[in-house]
Design an enzyme around this catalytic site. Structure first.
Site, short mmCIF file in Angstrom:
data_model
loop_
_atom_site.label_atom_id
_atom_site.label_comp_id
_atom_site.label_asym_id
_atom_site.label_seq_id
_atom_site.Cartn_x
_atom_site.Cartn_y
_atom_site.Cartn_z
N CYS A 87 -54.83 26.41 -27.48
CA CYS A 87 -54.29 25.75 -28.68
C CYS A 87 -55.30 25.88 -29.82
O CYS A 87 -54.93 26.09 -30.98
CB CYS A 87 -54.02 24.27 -28.43
N CYS A 90 -55.46 28.67 -32.58
CA CYS A 90 -54.60 28.66 -33.77
C CYS A 90 -54.67 27.38 -34.58
O CYS A 90 -54.44 27.39 -35.78
CB CYS A 90 -53.15 28.90 -33.37
N CYS A 125 -44.89 26.13 -28.07
CA CYS A 125 -46.09 26.92 -28.36
C CYS A 125 -46.63 27.59 -27.10
O CYS A 125 -47.06 28.73 -27.14
CB CYS A 125 -47.17 26.05 -29.01
N CYS A 235 -35.39 1.36 -19.51
CA CYS A 235 -34.44 0.35 -19.98
C CYS A 235 -33.02 0.75 -19.60
O CYS A 235 -32.20 -0.11 -19.26
CB CYS A 235 -34.57 0.15 -21.49
C1 HEC Z 1 -31.29 -6.41 -21.03
C2 HEC Z 1 -32.22 -6.28 -22.11
C3 HEC Z 1 -32.64 -4.86 -22.53
C4 HEC Z 1 -31.84 -3.84 -22.94
C5 HEC Z 1 -30.33 -3.80 -22.99
C6 HEC Z 1 -32.74 -2.78 -23.35
N1 HEC Z 1 -34.03 -3.17 -23.20
FE1 HEC Z 1 -35.66 -2.16 -23.84
N2 HEC Z 1 -36.87 -3.61 -23.06
C7 HEC Z 1 -36.42 -4.75 -22.42
C8 HEC Z 1 -37.56 -5.50 -21.95
C9 HEC Z 1 -37.50 -6.83 -21.18
C10 HEC Z 1 -38.71 -4.78 -22.32
C11 HEC Z 1 -40.18 -5.17 -22.09
C12 HEC Z 1 -40.55 -6.28 -23.03
C13 HEC Z 1 -40.35 -5.88 -24.46
O1 HEC Z 1 -41.22 -5.21 -25.05
O2 HEC Z 1 -39.29 -6.21 -25.01
C14 HEC Z 1 -38.24 -3.61 -23.04
C15 HEC Z 1 -39.06 -2.66 -23.64
C16 HEC Z 1 -38.62 -1.56 -24.37
C17 HEC Z 1 -39.48 -0.64 -25.07
C18 HEC Z 1 -41.00 -0.72 -25.14
C19 HEC Z 1 -41.42 -1.58 -26.27
C20 HEC Z 1 -42.89 -1.54 -26.52
O3 HEC Z 1 -43.30 -1.35 -27.65
O4 HEC Z 1 -43.65 -1.65 -25.55
C21 HEC Z 1 -38.69 0.29 -25.65
C22 HEC Z 1 -39.12 1.47 -26.50
C23 HEC Z 1 -37.32 -0.05 -25.31
N3 HEC Z 1 -37.32 -1.20 -24.56
C24 HEC Z 1 -36.21 0.66 -25.72
C25 HEC Z 1 -34.92 0.37 -25.31
C26 HEC Z 1 -33.78 1.23 -25.58
C27 HEC Z 1 -33.83 2.53 -26.35
C28 HEC Z 1 -32.69 0.64 -25.01
C29 HEC Z 1 -31.30 1.17 -24.92
C30 HEC Z 1 -31.11 2.42 -24.24
C31 HEC Z 1 -33.15 -0.63 -24.44
N4 HEC Z 1 -34.49 -0.73 -24.62
C32 HEC Z 1 -32.33 -1.57 -23.85
C33 HEC Z 1 -35.12 -5.16 -22.28
C34 HEC Z 1 -34.02 -4.43 -22.67
C1 HEC Z 2 -50.94 31.93 -31.38
C2 HEC Z 2 -51.05 30.73 -32.16
C3 HEC Z 2 -50.65 29.40 -31.55
C4 HEC Z 2 -51.06 28.85 -30.36
C5 HEC Z 2 -51.95 29.45 -29.32
C6 HEC Z 2 -50.49 27.52 -30.33
N1 HEC Z 2 -49.75 27.29 -31.44
FE1 HEC Z 2 -48.89 25.56 -31.99
N2 HEC Z 2 -48.07 26.45 -33.61
C7 HEC Z 2 -48.29 27.75 -34.00
C8 HEC Z 2 -47.45 28.05 -35.16
C9 HEC Z 2 -47.38 29.36 -35.90
C10 HEC Z 2 -46.74 26.87 -35.44
C11 HEC Z 2 -45.69 26.66 -36.54
C12 HEC Z 2 -44.30 26.58 -35.97
C13 HEC Z 2 -43.86 27.81 -35.25
O1 HEC Z 2 -44.05 28.92 -35.76
O2 HEC Z 2 -43.29 27.67 -34.15
C14 HEC Z 2 -47.17 25.89 -34.45
C15 HEC Z 2 -46.74 24.57 -34.44
C16 HEC Z 2 -47.35 23.57 -33.69
C17 HEC Z 2 -47.15 22.16 -33.89
C18 HEC Z 2 -46.30 21.51 -34.98
C19 HEC Z 2 -47.03 21.65 -36.29
C20 HEC Z 2 -46.32 21.07 -37.48
O3 HEC Z 2 -46.88 21.14 -38.58
O4 HEC Z 2 -45.22 20.51 -37.35
C21 HEC Z 2 -47.87 21.51 -32.93
C22 HEC Z 2 -48.00 20.00 -32.73
C23 HEC Z 2 -48.52 22.53 -32.12
N3 HEC Z 2 -48.17 23.76 -32.62
C24 HEC Z 2 -49.32 22.28 -31.03
C25 HEC Z 2 -49.85 23.28 -30.21
C26 HEC Z 2 -50.53 23.02 -28.97
C27 HEC Z 2 -50.83 21.64 -28.39
C28 HEC Z 2 -50.89 24.25 -28.45
C29 HEC Z 2 -51.51 24.53 -27.11
C30 HEC Z 2 -50.75 24.14 -25.94
C31 HEC Z 2 -50.44 25.26 -29.41
N4 HEC Z 2 -49.80 24.63 -30.44
C32 HEC Z 2 -50.67 26.61 -29.30
C33 HEC Z 2 -49.17 28.61 -33.42
C34 HEC Z 2 -49.81 28.43 -32.21
#
Ligand code: HEC
Ligand code: HEC
Length: 274
Positions: A87, A90, A125, A235
């Site tokens: 990585c 580049c 990449c 969740c």
């Molecule tokens: C029945 C209640 C419930 C539902 C429905 C639910 N969650 Fe959660 N979720 C929780 C609980 C409990 C936690 C852990 C405590 C907290 O951070 O709220 C959690 C945590 C999370 C977290 C981590 C928050 C953090 O910052 O740590 C994310 C992201 C999340 N939920 C996304 C979702 C998404 C997307 C959905 C729907 C697909 C969903 N949840 C549906 C109860 C729920």
């Molecule tokens: C040969 C050169 C090359 C290598 C090696 C490479 N990348 Fe990239 N990368 C690029 C180019 C060029 C872009 C711009 C988007 C595209 O052309 O796909 C890019 C885009 C990205 C982006 C998004 C940048 C943006 O501005 O949104 C990320 C994050 C990234 N590369 C991470 C990685 C990581 C982590 C690795 C190693 C696992 C890696 N790249 C290896 C050339 C490279």
């Protein structure tokens, strides 16, 4: 007789057509957003009363995912694949060309005509630029690289765009967030908007403001770090719904929706949660 049946069928058709059509509402159009039950500041106070400051103390002792971050930095410098590149070849010896980049992700990408995530871009990449195998999502190495790349934007305010072609995917994410799913017919917003700050058994429901600013995060329950997509899948399992696959269009739309809710907050990885 024949004519009567025809008339009846016609009446039925006229009645049913609008009903069936009205069900196919464009994403986002039929959503009644809930009013958040509490602000994040209120949540933090309730959290402290509920759990004490044990998580804060643990965070001060150090986040175990810091080790993963170091491994991610090593992987960033590792030459892999048929093209003999790392990585760093580049993107700069210290990732300088990727600084601030992750604060704009997830992001619409015209090449894939969809939402790009950091984890997805790393695999793109590896495949296209390095001639290396993509890393399995949620594997240690994939998380470590994602963590390293995102850490290059630590402290940078999240600024995810939902303008232009991204809008449609944002609306889809929102629609999914409000879609009832699973055996209990819950949606995400019930718990994280409508009933935020309420207790569910041993849990306190968090409002979603900070849901997008700290991933990958170390979770005590997992005993390791994981991605926001793993947390969303968790969740969904709790909702008794079939979880979306890693990096599927649906889960990327949800990741976009949630990260947008964190716009303006500084990115801080790795996070730490219970
Ligand atoms: C029945 C209640 C419930 C539902 C429905 C639910 N969650 Fe959660 N979720 C929780 C609980 C409990 C936690 C852990 C405590 C907290 O951070 O709220 C959690 C945590 C999370 C977290 C981590 C928050 C953090 O910052 O740590 C994310 C992201 C999340 N939920 C996304 C979702 C998404 C997307 C959905 C729907 C697909 C969903 N949840 C549906 C109860 C729920
Ligand atoms: C040969 C050169 C090359 C290598 C090696 C490479 N990348 Fe990239 N990368 C690029 C180019 C060029 C872009 C711009 C988007 C595209 O052309 O796909 C890019 C885009 C990205 C982006 C998004 C940048 C943006 O501005 O949104 C990320 C994050 C990234 N590369 C991470 C990685 C990581 C982590 C690795 C190693 C696992 C890696 N790249 C290896 C050339 C490279």
């Amino acid at each position: 007789m024949h004519g009567k049946i025809m008339k009846l069928l016609l009446c039925l058709a006229i009645l049913l057509v609008p009903i069936t059509f009205s069900k196919i509402v464009k994403a986002g159009d039929d959503i009644k957003e809930y009013t958040p039950n509490c602000t994040y500041e209120e949540y933090e106070k309730i959290y402290l009363n509920f759990y004490g400051n044990s998580t804060q103390e643990m965070a001060e002792e150090g986040n175990p995912a810091e080790l993963m971050l170091d491994d991610g930095e090593d992987l960033y410098h590792k030459v892999e694949g048929t093209k003999g590149k790392s990585c760093a070849s580049c993107h700069g010896e210290n990732g300088e060309k990727l600084r601030g980049v992750a604060a704009h992700y997830p992001k619409y990408d015209p090449t894939i005509k969809g939402i790009n995530t950091i984890a997805l871009q790393i695999n793109r990449c590896r495949k296209d630029k390095m001639g290396a195998k993509p890393l399995k999502y949620e594997s240690y190495d994939q998380l470590a690289l994602t963590l390293y790349v995102k850490s290059l934007s630590n402290g940078v305010p999240i600024n995810v765009s939902i303008d232009g072609p991204a809008r449609k995917f944002y609306e889809e994410g929102k629609r999914l967030y409000y879609t009832r799913m699973g055996q209990w017919n819950f949606n995400c917003a019930i718990c994280h908007v409508k009933y935020a700050c309420k207790r569910v058994r041993t849990n306190l429901l968090s409002p979603n403001r900070h849901h997008g600013d700290h991933w990958p995060s170390y979770r005590l329950k997992w005993g390791k770090a994981g991605s926001i997509q793993r947390r969303i899948r968790g969740c969904m399992k709790n909702m008794r719904a079939k979880p979306f696959k890693y990096q599927s269009e649906e889960i990327r739309a949800l990741e976009l929706y949630l990260t947008y809710q964190s716009n303006g907050l500084p990115l801080e990885v790795p996070g730490m949660r219970m």
